[in-house]
Design an enzyme around this catalytic site. Structure first.
Site, mmCIF file in Angstrom:
data_model
loop_
_atom_site.group_PDB
_atom_site.id
_atom_site.type_symbol
_atom_site.label_atom_id
_atom_site.label_comp_id
_atom_site.label_asym_id
_atom_site.label_seq_id
_atom_site.Cartn_x
_atom_site.Cartn_y
_atom_site.Cartn_z
ATOM 1 C CD GLU A 86 -4.491 -0.837 8.965
ATOM 2 O OE1 GLU A 86 -5.045 -0.326 7.978
ATOM 3 O OE2 GLU A 86 -3.810 -1.886 8.891
ATOM 4 C CD GLU B 262 -3.296 0.558 1.938
ATOM 5 O OE1 GLU B 262 -4.226 1.364 2.005
ATOM 6 O OE2 GLU B 262 -3.287 -0.520 2.576
#
Length: 898
Positions: free
Chosen positions: A750, A485
Site C-alpha cells: 500500500e 476494510e
C-alpha cells in the site's frame, strides 16, 4: 489455413447459466488448419436453438449471413427466451476466400420474468431458541461473542421419475452453500457475493440434473452472515446497522420432465432449519467450528429432520433479484506450504511463500477428541512471529474442535483472509508440510495479459501485480483484503482499471460493480468514495468520485462493449454537472468530499486543487467521448465546450509561462500532460521539460502517490524520455516499485515505505502489504515494453498498434494479450547490434507497428521477405522512425539497436 473462432462468450462470460433479456454474443479469432490463407472475417452467421423437454433442439433465431468483421456486440434478436432453459448457439465465420468454419457455445436462462419466482425468503424460526455457544465460548473475543451459528435448511421430496432437466436458482441475504442429495452445487464460493443489497441481489443458476434420483431426494443449504449481516470495514456497528439482523435464503428448483411437464419446488415454510456445527462465521472475524456437533448426513434424504424447526418465511419480495453476470468467486489455486517451523507447545508457523487471499486447508491426523485447533493469519513476520498490528480490529482467527477421528480436514467455508503466513496452535505431534495448503479465492476471471523478461525482479513485480489483482477482486474490487476494510474504493479501482483490464477479463465484473456505484450516486449527481455505499456517507472526492466516469470508459476501451457506456452515460453527465454547479469559476475547490489529493505521495505534495481541476477536465472529456460513441452529439457539444473552458481556467490558474505547474511536482506535470491540459505543442514541450527536471532532481526517483503513479512511465515514454521511465522502473531503492520486491514482497504494498530497514514497519493504522493501487504500472508492461496497445480512436482493439520500447536493461522480453479480436503476441531479444522482434497479429485486426530506428527494419513472414508487401516507411514526429502496416500473421522483424 483459414480462420477459426474461439473463446465464445455470451454477455462476456463463458457458458453463463442465468441469462435474461437479449444475450450479446462475442468471439475471438485465430488462424486454423486447412483451407485457404484467410486473414480476416468478412461475414458471420449465428443460429440459436432452445432445448425442448424431449431433448431435441428447436431454432429460435438465425441471424442469416451477415457481412461484417465484428466479433463483439452481436445482439440476439430471436424469439423471447424461456425461463430455466438450455440454449446452444452455432457460430459460422467466413473469410475473404469464402472459406467457413464453425464453433459452438451454450448458455442457459435464469428466471426471465419476476412473476415466475415462487420462492420465498426463509430464515431462522424465532419461536425456537437458538443453540447456545458451548462452554468454551470464553476462548473467543468480546467482538465476536454475539455472532450466531451458521444455519442449515433442508427439504426432502420424492420423485416418481428422474427429470429430463433440473435447474436450481438460489440466492441469499448473506452467503450460502447449496447441496442436492449431498452434492455441493456449483463451484462458487461466498455466493451470492456483495452487491448494493438495497438495490439488487444476485442469484446463481445451476444444472443439477445429474444429482437427482427416483424416490427420496433432498435440497439443503448452509447459510452464513456474509456481507449482509456481518462485520464490514472499519465500522464496528454490527447487526441492524448495515443491511439486516439475520441472513435469509431463497431457492427455486425447476424440474422438467421428458413429456413436457414442469414442476417447481421453492423455499417456503415446508423447509426445516437448525443450527449447524459452525458456531459462527464472519468474513473479517473468521470461522469457529466444533466437529463434535457435526451430523455428516444432515443434507441427505435419509437423515431424520423431524425434530428440526420449521423455517420461518421472511418475505416474498423478489423484485431485487438479478442473475449473476460475471464469474463468481471460486477456489482457483492450491498452494502447498513452503515451510513449517515448530515453535513448541503445539504451535507451528507455516509459510506458503506467497501473500494471497483465501483460506487454509489443514489435515489433522491422530488428534484426540476435544482438541482446540486455532489458525491465525498474517501477511508478514516480525522476528519470526506473525505481525498482526496492521490488521487493526479484524480478527482472522479460525477455530476447529476435533472429534477424535484418525483424520479430519478443517477448511473454513464462510470466511477468507489475506495472508502469507499461518500459525497453527494446539496441534499434538509434528505437523507435516504436506498436510497444510492455502486455497486461493477470487473471482474466476480469465487472465489475458502475459509478461516475462530477462530481469527476475521485473518479472516478480509483474507477478506481484497479478497476485494483488487476485486478492482484491473478491466479489468487488477492494482496496485491501486483510484488515478491517476490504471496501470498494473508487479511486483505487479507477487508477488500477487499465492494468486490471490488461491483465484479466474483468469487463463483466467492473460493469456489474458500476451498477453499485450508480446506485450510490446522490440526487445532486455526486458519486461516492466507496461502493457498495454504507460507510463514509459523503460525496466522492476528486479522483475518487471520478471513478464513476473513468471506469466505464476504460471497460469500453478494453472490451468494445457499448452497453457499459449506454448504462453509465447519464450518470457521467450528472457527475460532471455536479462539479460545475458547485464550482462556477471552474476550479474545483468546493464539494470535494474528504479531499485526499494524490494519496500516499512521498517527498512532495501535489496541490489538491491542481489534481481536482485536472480530473474535472478529464471526466468532462471522457463523458464527451462516451456520448459521441453513443451518437448523442447534442449532449456532447455543451460538455465539450465545458471541458475547454475548464482547461483554460486550469492553465490560467496553474500553468506559468515557463511551463511550471503550480506546486512544481511530478504529479502535477503528469496530470497536465496526460489529460491534455496544455494550450499547444510549444507549451506541452515546456511542461514536459519541467517534468523531466522534477524527475532528475530527485536522482531519477518518483514522488507520486497512487493517483498519478500509473502515468509516470507512459507519459515519459510518450515524450521520448523512455530512458527515464526505464530508470524509474528498475530503481530498487526507496521509494520505487522494486524496493518492496527486493525486500521479499510477493504482492504490491500500500505504501512505498510499508517497511524499511531503517524504521521497520510503517504506522499500523494503515499499512497493507497487498494493495494494487501502486501496481498501476502493470499496464505499461503490456503497452510499453511489449508495445501491445490500440489507437486512441479504437475500442476492443479494432485498431491494434504495436510500439515496443526496448528497455536497455533487458536482454529480452516476451508476452501476449488476449484481445477481443484475438491473441496478440510480442517478443523481442537483443542479438548483437540488432533487436529481433517477433510479433503475431490475429485475424481480422491488422496492426500498425511504429519503430524508432534509423535504418529500415527487415521484415520476414513465414521465412520470406515481407518488407515491401506489408510495410511503408514513415517519419515519426520527434525522430526518424518507421511505421509498418502488418496484416494478420506472424512476423520476425530485425531492427538496428540504438
Amino acid at each position: 489455413m483459414t480462420i477459426r473462432a474461439y473463446a465464445l462468450r455470451v454477455n462476456g462470460v463463458h457458458e453463463p447459466q442465468g441469462v435474461v433479456g437479449s444475450p450479446v454474443f462475442s468471439w475471438r479469432l485465430r488462424e486454423g488448419e486447412g483451407g485457404a490463407h484467410g486473414s480476416r472475417q468478412v461475414a458471420f452467421r449465428i443460429v440459436v436453438e432452445q432445448r425442448m423437454p424431449d431433448g431435441a433442439f428447436a431454432r429460435t433465431w438465425d441471424s442469416a449471413r451477415t457481412a461484417s468483421a465484428d466479433t463483439t456486440g452481436i445482439v440476439y434478436r430471436g424469439a423471447p427466451l424461456v425461463t430455466s432453459t438450455d440454449y446452444r448457439w452455432t457460430l459460422e465465420v467466413e473469410d475473404e476466400h469464402r472459406e467457413t468454419t464453425t464453433a459452438r457455445g451454450e448458455f442457459a436462462t435464469g428466471i426471465v420474468h419476476v412473476d415466475e419466482w415462487h420462492a420465498a425468503w426463509i430464515g431462522r424460526n424465532p419461536v425456537y431458541r437458538q443453540v447456545a455457544l458451548p462452554p468454551q465460548d470464553t476462548d473467543i473475543s468480546f467482538t465476536v461473542n454475539k455472532l450466531q451459528p451458521v444455519r442449515r435448511f433442508v427439504r426432502h421430496f420424492d420423485l416418481d421419475e428422474v427429470p429430463a432437466v433440473a435447474k436450481v436458482h438460489a440466492s441469499a441475504k448473506g452467503i450460502y452453500r447449496l447441496y442436492v442429495n449431498g452434492h455441493k452445487v456449483g463451484g462458487d464460493e461466498l455466493a451470492p457475493g456483495w452487491t448494493e443489497y438495497r438495490d439488487r441481489i444476485t442469484y446463481q443458476s445451476w444444472d443439477v440434473s445429474a444429482h437427482l434420483r427416483r424416490g427420496s431426494n433432498s435440497i439443503a443449504a448452509l447459510l452464513g452472515d456474509g456481507w449482509y449481516v456481518g462485520f464490514i470495514g472499519t465500522d464496528r456497528r454490527h447487526q441492524a446497522q448495515h443491511y439486516g439482523t439475520e441472513p435469509e435464503f431463497l431457492a427455486q428448483l425447476v424440474l422438467d420432465s421428458a413429456g413436457g411437464g414442469r414442476t417447481v419446488l421453492a423455499t417456503d415454510a415446508t423447509f426445516k432449519e437448525a443450527a449447524s456445527d459452525i458456531l459462527y462465521a464472519d468474513l473479517l472475524m473468521g470461522q469457529y467450528e466444533d466437529s463434535r456437533r457435526a451430523e455428516p448426513t444432515w443434507h441427505l434424504a435419509e437423515h431424520d429432520i423431524g425434530e428440526w424447526s420449521d423455517a420461518a418465511v421472511k418475505g416474498r419480495d423478489r423484485s431485487l433479484l438479478t442473475p449473476e453476470v460475471d464469474p463468481g468467486v471460486r477456489a482457483t489455486k492450491r498452494l502447498p506450504a513452503v515451510s513449517v517451523q515448530s515453535r513448541g507447545d503445539g504451535r507451528f508457523i507455516v509459510d506458503f511463500g506467497q501473500n494471497l487471499v483465501g483460506r487454509v486447508r489443514l489435515t489433522l491426523r491422530d488428534q484426540s477428541a476435544g482438541r482446540r485447533i486455532q489458525l491465525n493469519h498474517a501477511e508478514v513476520l516480525d522476528d519470526g512471529e506473525l505481525y498482526t498490528a496492521n490488521l487493526r480490529t479484524a480478527e482472522p482467527v479460525d477455530v476447529f474442535w476435533t472429534d477424535g477421528s484418525a483424520e479430519q480436514v478443517f477448511e473454513p467455508r464462510f470466511t477468507l483472509h489475506g495472508f502469507r503466513f499461518a500459525e497453527v496452535q494446539g496441534y499434538v505431534g509434528q505437523l507435516d508440510a504436506a498436510d497444510v495448503e492455502a486455497v486461493v479465492l477470487h473471482n474466476d476471471v480469465e487472465f489475458v495479459g502475459e509478461f516475462a523478461s530477462s530481469d527476475p525482479l521485473l518479472d516478480r513485480l509483474f507477478q506481484n501485480i497479478q497476485w494483488g489483482l487476485r486478492g482484491n477482486f473478491v466479489s468487488i474490487p477492494t482496496d485491501c483484503p486483510q484488515r478491517d476494510e476490504r471496501l470498494g474504493w473508487l479511486a483505487d479501482a479507477q487508477v488500477f482499471a487499465p492494468t486490471a483490464l490488461a491483465l484479466a477479463d474483468l469487463g463483466p465484473l467492473l460493469r456489474r460493480w458500476m451498477r453499485d456505484v450508480r446506485s450510490a450516486q446522490n440526487a445532486d449527481g455526486a458519486f461516492p468514495d466507496i461502493a457498495p455505499h454504507l460507510i463514509h456517507l459523503r460525496e466522492g472526492a476528486p479522483a475518487w468520485g471520478d471513478g464513476g466516469v473513468t471506469v466505464p470508459w476504460n471497460v469500453y476501451r478494453a472490451t468494445g462493449d457499448v452497453c457499459v457506456l449506454e448504462e453509465a452515460a447519464d450518470s457521467m453527465i450528472a457527475w460532471v454537472r455536479h462539479i460545475e454547479r458547485h464550482n462556477p469559476d471552474l476550479i474545483w475547490r468546493a464539494q470535494v468530499g474528504n479531499d485526499y489529493g494524490d494519496w500516499l505521495q512521498i517527498g512532495e505534495e501535489t496541490r489538491k486543487d491542481v489534481l481536482s481541476t485536472a480530473y474535472f477536465a478529464h471526466s468532462a472529456e471522457l463523458t464527451v467521448r462516451a456520448l459521441r460513441v453513443l451518437g448523442r452529439e447534442s449532449d456532447a457539444a455543451p460538455l465539450a465546450d465545458l471541458r475547454e473552458r475548464v482547461a483554460a481556467a486550469y492553465r490560467a490558474a496553474f500553468v506559468t509561462e515557463d511551463g511550471t505547474v503550480a506546486g512544481d511536482t511530478q504529479g502535477g506535470y503528469l496530470l497536465t500532460l496526460a489529460f491534455g491540459l496544455f494550450r499547444d505543442d510549444a507549451e506541452r514541450d515546456r511542461i514536459a521539460q519541467q517534468l523531466v527536471e522534477a524527475v532528475v532532481r530527485r536522482d531519477v526517483s518518483l514522488t507520486t502517490g497512487f493517483v498519478t503513479v500509473g502515468l509516470l512511465c507512459p507519459v515519459l515514454a510518450q515524450l521520448g524520455r523512455e530512458d527515464l521511465a526505464f530508470r524509474l522502473l528498475h530503481n530498487d531503492s526507496n521509494p520505487s516499485w522494486l524496493f518492496s520486491v527486493r525486500n521479499g514482497a510477493t504482492t504490491v504494498w500500500e505504501r512505498w515505505d510499508g517497511w524499511t530497514p531503517e524504521h521497520g514497519f510503517q504506522s499500523a493504522r494503515m499499512n497493507s502489504f497487498n494493495h494494487y493501487s501502486l501496481g498501476s504500472v502493470g499496464e505499461w508492461f503490456i503497452s510499453g515494453i511489449l508495445g501491445i496497445r490500440q489507437s486512441e480512436s479504437s475500442a476492443g482493439y479494432r485498431e491494434i498498434e504495436l510500439a515496443p520500447r526496448f528497455d536497455p536493461h533487458l536482454g529480452h522480453a516476451t508476452g501476449a494479450l488476449e484481445t477481443p479480436r484475438g491473441r496478440v503476441e510480442s517478443s523481442w531479444r537483443r542479438d548483437g547490434d540488432r533487436i529481433v522482434w517477433n510479433v503475431s497479429v490475429p485475424p481480422g485486426a491488422p496492426a500498425t507497428a511504429e519503430l524508432c530506428c534509423d535504418a529500415a527494419p527487415e521484415v520476414t513472414k513465414g521465412g520470406e521477405n515481407a518488407t515491401h508487401s506489408h510495410g511503408v516507411a514513415l517519419t515519426d514526429r520527434n525522430q526518424r522512425g518507421h511505421r509498418l502496416r502488418l496484416e494478420p500473421g506472424a512476423y520476425e522483424i530485425r531492427i538496428p539497436a540504438r
